[in-house]
Design a protein around this motif. Structure first.
Motif, PDB file in Angstrom:
ATOM      1  N   TYR A  68       0.814  -1.298  -0.026  1.00  0.00           N
ATOM      2  CA  TYR A  68      -0.009  -0.094  -0.062  1.00  0.00           C
ATOM      3  C   TYR A  68       0.897   1.285   0.013  1.00  0.00           C
ATOM      4  CZ  TYR A  68      -3.724   3.106   1.793  1.00  0.00           C
ATOM      5  OH  TYR A  68      -4.562   4.107   2.048  1.00  0.00           O
ATOM      6  N   TYR A  95      -3.684   0.853   6.645  1.00  0.00           N
ATOM      7  CA  TYR A  95      -4.771   0.635   6.252  1.00  0.00           C
ATOM      8  C   TYR A  95      -4.518  -0.672   5.014  1.00  0.00           C
ATOM      9  CZ  TYR A  95      -8.275   4.310   7.132  1.00  0.00           C
ATOM     10  OH  TYR A  95      -9.140   5.088   7.710  1.00  0.00           O
ATOM     11  N   SER A 215     -12.291   5.637  11.147  1.00  0.00           N
ATOM     12  CA  SER A 215     -11.964   6.477   9.846  1.00  0.00           C
ATOM     13  C   SER A 215     -12.341   7.723  10.184  1.00  0.00           C
ATOM     14  CB  SER A 215     -13.091   5.626   8.934  1.00  0.00           C
ATOM     15  OG  SER A 215     -14.278   5.795   9.201  1.00  0.00           O
ATOM     16  N   SER A 238      -5.055   8.476   2.625  1.00  0.00           N
ATOM     17  CA  SER A 238      -5.801   8.143   3.977  1.00  0.00           C
ATOM     18  C   SER A 238      -7.131   8.697   4.258  1.00  0.00           C
ATOM     19  CB  SER A 238      -4.845   7.803   5.062  1.00  0.00           C
ATOM     20  OG  SER A 238      -3.921   7.161   4.990  1.00  0.00           O
ATOM     21  N   LEU A 241      -9.756   7.463   1.697  1.00  0.00           N
ATOM     22  CA  LEU A 241     -10.210   6.029   2.108  1.00  0.00           C
ATOM     23  C   LEU A 241     -10.997   6.206   3.478  1.00  0.00           C
ATOM     24  CD1 LEU A 241     -10.241   3.265   1.501  1.00  0.00           C
ATOM     25  CD2 LEU A 241      -8.032   2.838   2.781  1.00  0.00           C
ATOM     26  N   SER A 242     -10.756   7.014   4.456  1.00  0.00           N
ATOM     27  CA  SER A 242     -11.273   7.340   5.448  1.00  0.00           C
ATOM     28  C   SER A 242     -12.800   7.703   5.217  1.00  0.00           C
ATOM     29  CB  SER A 242     -10.933   8.352   6.500  1.00  0.00           C
ATOM     30  OG  SER A 242      -9.609   7.642   6.977  1.00  0.00           O
TER      31      SER A 242
END
Length: 277
Positions: A68, A95, A215, A238, A241-242
């Protein structure tokens, strides 16, 4: 100005430096496995199910965390590909590790004929506890910090002096974002445990509550960090994605409740009382 700066090297074995980061992460994993095993037996699973999962899941999580990080900083590693394998220099993304672990869990639960939602409910509180502990590894490495601030600001937070001293990084005091996330995760652990004992969760909702809680906090804390991975422009990977996880967690929770009126409650009553978390 005298600063009591910690050394990220704990000790050496045959000339190999052992970092505090590794010690803290390993300790967090061991604690999480112990607590999850107790809860697994309490919920009716086998005493070895958590260990069996971790034998493959932990290495895969480490690989996922590294991949990642590498994928979202690909130009750096294309210039020097051998650095992909240099994990001692840093570069693990939580993540990525979680995604890899959940993928393996799907195969594991199908093979072992375990309800995946139950396993996720068992694991979720211990995972966020391990994440909270793991952030102290970032502290020992002097990483995962925020923008410049002042010593006076840090003192107003009533932080211990050793934390203030070690927030003096690259010639300036920094926001202790590692601490913000660690405390957020510890609070999340306590809430999940307390609410799970109240038996208000349906099956799968302990895990979904973890996704929503983590998240939400990660989105705001990530915005303060100075070492984020970026997708494009100012968009942090991040944070994006959160948002997806926060919306998806709430959406899935509400969808499952609306479409399945017989959704069972998370059951902690199938095992022996000695395995209470």
């Amino acid at each position: 100005m005298f600063l009591n700066v910690v050394n990220r090297v704990a000790f050496e074995i045959f000339g190999i430096e052992i970092y505090w980061y590794a010690i803290i992460i390993v300790s967090a994993v061991i604690l999480a496995m112990w607590l999850a095993t107790r809860e697994a037996v309490r919920a009716g699973l086998g005493p070895d199910d958590v260990t069996d999962f971790m034998l493959v899941g932990l290495p895969l999580a480490l690989v996922g965390a590294r991949l990642y990080y590498v994928l979202f900083d690909i130009q750096t590693y294309l210039a020097d590909p051998i650095q992909i394998f240099n994990v001692r220099s840093g570069g693990l993304a939580i993540y990525g590790g979680l995604i890899a672990a959940v993928i393996w869990l799907a195969f594991f639960c199908r093979r072992k004929k375990i309800n995946m939602w139950t396993f996720l409910d068992i694991a979720a509180p211990t995972v966020i506890l391990a994440q909270g502990i793991g952030r102290w590894g970032n502290f020992m490495n002097h990483e995962a910090f925020g923008p410049k601030t002042t010593e006076a600001f840090l003192e107003k937070l009533h932080l211990p002096q050793f934390i203030i001293d070690n927030m003096y990084i690259d010639g300036a005091f920094r926001q202790p974002t590692f601490l913000y996330e660690s405390l957020w995760n510890f609070l999340g652990f306590l809430l999940l445990i307390l609410l799970r004992k109240k038996q208000i969760f349906k099956q799968g909702e302990v895990f979904l509550a973890y996704v929503i809680w983590y998240s939400f906090g990660r989105f705001w804390i990530e915005g303060l960090r100075t070492d984020s991975l970026y997708l494009f422009g100012p968009i942090r990977v991040s944070q994006l994605l959160s948002v997806v996880l926060f919306v998806g967690g709430w959406g899935l929770l509400l969808y499952r409740r609306k479409t399945n009126s017989r959704l069972p409650a998370y059951d902690r009553s199938q095992g022996s009382n000695q395995y209470l978390l």
